[in-house]
Scaffold this motif. Structure first.
Motif, short mmCIF file in Angstrom:
data_model
loop_
_atom_site.label_atom_id
_atom_site.label_comp_id
_atom_site.label_asym_id
_atom_site.label_seq_id
_atom_site.Cartn_x
_atom_site.Cartn_y
_atom_site.Cartn_z
N PRO A 143 0.80 -1.23 0.00
CA PRO A 143 0.00 0.00 0.00
C PRO A 143 0.83 1.28 0.00
CG PRO A 143 -0.27 -1.20 2.07
CD PRO A 143 0.53 -2.07 1.15
N GLU A 144 1.99 1.27 0.63
CA GLU A 144 2.83 2.48 0.66
C GLU A 144 3.32 2.83 -0.75
OE1 GLU A 144 3.86 -0.34 2.50
OE2 GLU A 144 2.80 0.23 4.32
N LEU A 145 3.73 1.82 -1.49
CA LEU A 145 4.20 2.04 -2.85
C LEU A 145 3.05 2.51 -3.75
CD1 LEU A 145 6.38 1.94 -5.02
CD2 LEU A 145 5.88 -0.51 -5.30
N ALA A 146 1.89 1.92 -3.60
CA ALA A 146 0.72 2.32 -4.39
C ALA A 146 0.36 3.77 -4.12
CB ALA A 146 -0.46 1.43 -4.09
N GLU A 147 0.48 4.20 -2.86
CA GLU A 147 0.19 5.60 -2.51
C GLU A 147 1.19 6.54 -3.17
OE1 GLU A 147 -0.35 8.44 1.42
OE2 GLU A 147 0.10 6.32 1.68
N LYS A 148 2.46 6.18 -3.14
CA LYS A 148 3.49 7.02 -3.76
C LYS A 148 3.32 7.09 -5.27
CE LYS A 148 6.95 6.33 -0.19
NZ LYS A 148 8.23 5.75 0.17
N LEU A 149 2.99 5.97 -5.89
CA LEU A 149 2.81 5.97 -7.34
C LEU A 149 1.58 6.77 -7.76
CD1 LEU A 149 3.69 2.27 -8.21
CD2 LEU A 149 5.03 4.31 -8.74
N SER A 150 0.54 6.75 -6.95
CA SER A 150 -0.67 7.49 -7.31
C SER A 150 -0.48 8.99 -7.13
CB SER A 150 -1.86 7.01 -6.49
OG SER A 150 -1.71 7.36 -5.14
N ALA A 151 0.56 9.40 -6.42
CA ALA A 151 0.83 10.82 -6.21
C ALA A 151 1.69 11.43 -7.31
CB ALA A 151 1.49 11.03 -4.85
N ILE A 152 2.15 10.62 -8.26
CA ILE A 152 2.98 11.12 -9.35
C ILE A 152 2.14 12.05 -10.23
CG2 ILE A 152 4.24 10.47 -11.44
CD1 ILE A 152 4.97 7.85 -10.05
N PRO A 153 2.63 13.25 -10.48
CA PRO A 153 1.87 14.16 -11.35
C PRO A 153 1.91 13.68 -12.81
CG PRO A 153 3.93 15.18 -10.70
CD PRO A 153 3.85 13.86 -9.98
N GLY A 154 0.83 13.90 -13.50
CA GLY A 154 0.76 13.52 -14.90
C GLY A 154 -0.65 13.14 -15.29
N ASN A 155 -0.87 13.06 -16.59
CA ASN A 155 -2.21 12.77 -17.09
C ASN A 155 -2.23 11.61 -18.07
OD1 ASN A 155 -4.16 14.19 -15.86
ND2 ASN A 155 -4.30 15.82 -17.37
N SER A 156 -1.24 10.78 -18.08
CA SER A 156 -1.22 9.66 -19.02
C SER A 156 -2.30 8.66 -18.63
CB SER A 156 0.16 8.99 -19.02
OG SER A 156 0.35 8.27 -17.84
N PRO A 157 -2.78 7.87 -19.58
CA PRO A 157 -3.80 6.86 -19.26
C PRO A 157 -3.32 5.87 -18.19
CG PRO A 157 -3.61 7.11 -21.64
CD PRO A 157 -2.52 7.93 -21.02
N ARG A 158 -2.05 5.53 -18.24
CA ARG A 158 -1.50 4.58 -17.25
C ARG A 158 -1.57 5.16 -15.84
NH1 ARG A 158 2.40 0.08 -17.79
NH2 ARG A 158 2.47 -0.74 -15.70
N LEU A 159 -1.19 6.44 -15.67
CA LEU A 159 -1.24 7.08 -14.35
C LEU A 159 -2.67 7.26 -13.87
CD1 LEU A 159 1.60 9.74 -14.59
CD2 LEU A 159 1.52 7.75 -13.09
N GLN A 160 -3.58 7.60 -14.78
CA GLN A 160 -4.99 7.72 -14.39
C GLN A 160 -5.52 6.37 -13.91
OE1 GLN A 160 -6.79 9.30 -17.91
NE2 GLN A 160 -6.52 11.43 -17.26
#
Length: 89
Positions: A25-42
């Motif tokens: 869960p800690e890694l998922a939280e950090k990855l979801s905080a990455i700025p950007g609008n790509s389909p993968r990040l969304q």
């Protein structure tokens, strides 16, 4: 009305993030905080959110879970004519 096809990168991000939220869960939280609008990040943001919302629902008592009423008593929806008097003649 046709639905717009879902981008494969969105699906990949959603599924990866859902699994990460389960196991790391800690890694998922950090990855979801990455700025950007790509389909993968969304997809990653929404996959994590989906997992978190399912966990909240799972911890609720059964009488607070929204699906309980629709599954246990399908005819529990109120009738449109229940409180209406029949027309008088």
């Amino acid at each position: 009305m046709e639905e717009e096809p879902i981008h494969p990168d969105y699906i990949k991000g959603f599924n990866d993030s859902y699994l990460l939220a389960q196991h790391l869960p800690e890694l998922a939280e950090k990855l979801s905080a990455i700025p950007g609008n790509s389909p993968r990040l969304q997809g990653m943001r929404e996959g994590r959110q989906q997992y978190l919302s399912e966990q909240v629902k799972a911890k609720m008592p059964s009488w607070l879970q929204e699906d309980r009423l629709s599954k246990s008593n399908p005819s529990s929806s109120p009738s449109k004519t229940r409180d209406i008097d029949p027309p008088s003649k």
